[in-house]
Design an enzyme around this catalytic site. Structure first.
Site, short mmCIF file in Angstrom:
data_model
loop_
_atom_site.label_atom_id
_atom_site.label_comp_id
_atom_site.label_asym_id
_atom_site.label_seq_id
_atom_site.Cartn_x
_atom_site.Cartn_y
_atom_site.Cartn_z
N LYS A 1 0.96 -1.47 -0.06
CA LYS A 1 0.09 -0.22 -0.12
C LYS A 1 0.98 1.19 0.01
O LYS A 1 0.64 2.11 -0.71
CB LYS A 1 -0.98 0.16 1.15
N ARG B 1 -9.80 0.87 8.85
CA ARG B 1 -9.32 -0.53 9.30
C ARG B 1 -10.49 -1.40 10.05
O ARG B 1 -9.97 -2.50 10.50
CB ARG B 1 -8.15 -0.79 9.89
N ARG C 1 11.72 -5.58 5.02
CA ARG C 1 11.41 -4.01 4.70
C ARG C 1 12.17 -3.04 5.66
O ARG C 1 12.64 -3.40 6.79
CB ARG C 1 9.76 -3.87 5.09
N ARG D 1 11.07 -1.16 11.10
CA ARG D 1 9.87 -0.87 11.79
C ARG D 1 10.01 -1.93 13.03
O ARG D 1 10.23 -3.02 12.84
CB ARG D 1 8.54 -0.80 11.19
N ARG E 1 -0.32 -8.72 13.58
CA ARG E 1 -0.66 -7.96 12.54
C ARG E 1 -1.49 -8.71 11.50
O ARG E 1 -2.84 -8.06 11.26
CB ARG E 1 0.37 -7.33 11.91
P1 AMP Z 1 0.71 0.63 8.87
O1 AMP Z 1 1.99 1.50 8.74
O2 AMP Z 1 -0.50 1.28 7.98
O3 AMP Z 1 0.88 -0.86 8.59
O4 AMP Z 1 0.14 0.84 10.34
C1 AMP Z 1 1.18 0.60 11.59
C2 AMP Z 1 0.42 0.45 12.57
O5 AMP Z 1 -0.32 1.68 13.07
C3 AMP Z 1 -0.90 -0.58 12.59
O6 AMP Z 1 -0.28 -1.98 12.95
C4 AMP Z 1 -1.73 -0.40 13.86
O7 AMP Z 1 -1.27 -0.40 15.24
C5 AMP Z 1 -1.77 1.27 13.65
N1 AMP Z 1 -2.65 1.96 12.57
C6 AMP Z 1 -2.49 2.39 11.50
N2 AMP Z 1 -3.61 2.86 10.88
C7 AMP Z 1 -4.54 2.31 11.65
C8 AMP Z 1 -5.92 2.38 11.63
N3 AMP Z 1 -6.74 3.01 10.64
N4 AMP Z 1 -6.55 2.20 12.88
C9 AMP Z 1 -6.09 1.68 13.95
N5 AMP Z 1 -4.89 1.54 13.86
C10 AMP Z 1 -4.07 1.81 12.84
#
Ligand code: AMP
Length: 221
Positions: free
Chosen positions: A21, A96, A135, A168, A179
């Site tokens: 994404k 999400r 990554r 990360r 996740r």
């Molecule tokens: P991402 O970079 O999109 O994979 O997000 C990293 C982490 O941020 C996720 O594993 C969640 O803990 C948190 N996070 C990101 N977007 C959301 C969302 N829309 N709702 C809840 N937690 C989020």
């Protein structure tokens, strides 16, 4: 404005962690001039700055759980409110959960905006795990690399801005498993919400990023 007289061209990029994404968002925003709204990037920035939101969010992100809806929804409302009426938004990693999706519908409707397409990127779990473990991300500009498939010219340094690359916290194997569980339990059901609205398009995330980007552009056009 599109042929139906709708102002915005808002898009949602949907998919499990590691679907690509972030990479697709970069390519699409560059090409279409969309405003990139990544809740993950915003939360990571808050964590780095040590704000109250960041301190709270860290407990969730580090263990692969979702940050509570009310926090994320507030962040998105503020950001969307600041985007000019004609500029499209690309939502990356949001919504999400079903309550987040319902809230987004309301926020967009209030602003006279609408979702044009929800692009769901499909990738199998084995590929996700190898992608996420390798990554690396730039601390400064969030650009994404992979130690094996897309390394920077100079190890540990971003090709674009010279920033430091890091792994990360949540890209460790045990957190990746969490996740994925979270994704299948809480996030995947959101797809039905958009399927019912006839907004869903599925694409194959195993493709090369440039090719996948072309496919997504063709859908949007
Ligand atoms: P991402 O970079 O999109 O994979 O997000 C990293 C982490 O941020 C996720 O594993 C969640 O803990 C948190 N996070 C990101 N977007 C959301 C969302 N829309 N709702 C809840 N937690 C989020």
């Amino acid at each position: 404005m599109d042929k139906n007289g709708n102002k915005s061209q808002d898009l949602i990029l949907f998919g499990p962690p590691g679907a690509g994404k972030g990479t697709q968002s970069e390519l699409l925003c560059e090409r279409l001039g969309l405003f990139h709204l990544s809740t993950g990037d915003i939360l990571r920035e808050a964590i780095t700055k040590g704000t109250e939101t960041g301190k709270l969010a860290k407990q969730y992100t580090d263990s692969g759980r979702l940050v509570p809806d009310e926090i994320v929804v507030k962040i998105v409302e503020e950001k969307v409110g600041g985007v000019g009426g004609n500029g499209g938004v690309l939502f990356d990693g949001f919504p999400r959960t079903l309550p987040q999706a319902m809230n987004l519908d309301e926020v967009l409707e209030r602003g006279g905006r609408h979702i044009k397409w929800v692009i769901s990127i499909l990738v199998d779990d084995d590929k996700i795990i190898s992608r996420l473990e390798g990554r690396r991300m730039c601390r400064q500009c969030n650009r994404i690399y992979h130690v094996a498939t897309n390394p920077p010219a100079k190890e540990g340094i971003c090709d674009v801005c010279g920033g430091e690359l890091f792994q990360r916290n949540d890209d460790r194997r045990e957190v990746i498993q969490e996740r994925l569980k979270t994704y299948y339990a809480q996030t995947q059901p959101v797809l039905d919400h958009y399927r019912k609205k006839n907004l869903l398009k599925e694409v194959d995330g195993a493709k090369d990023p440039q090719e996948l980007s072309r496919q997504i552009l063709a859908i949007i056009a």
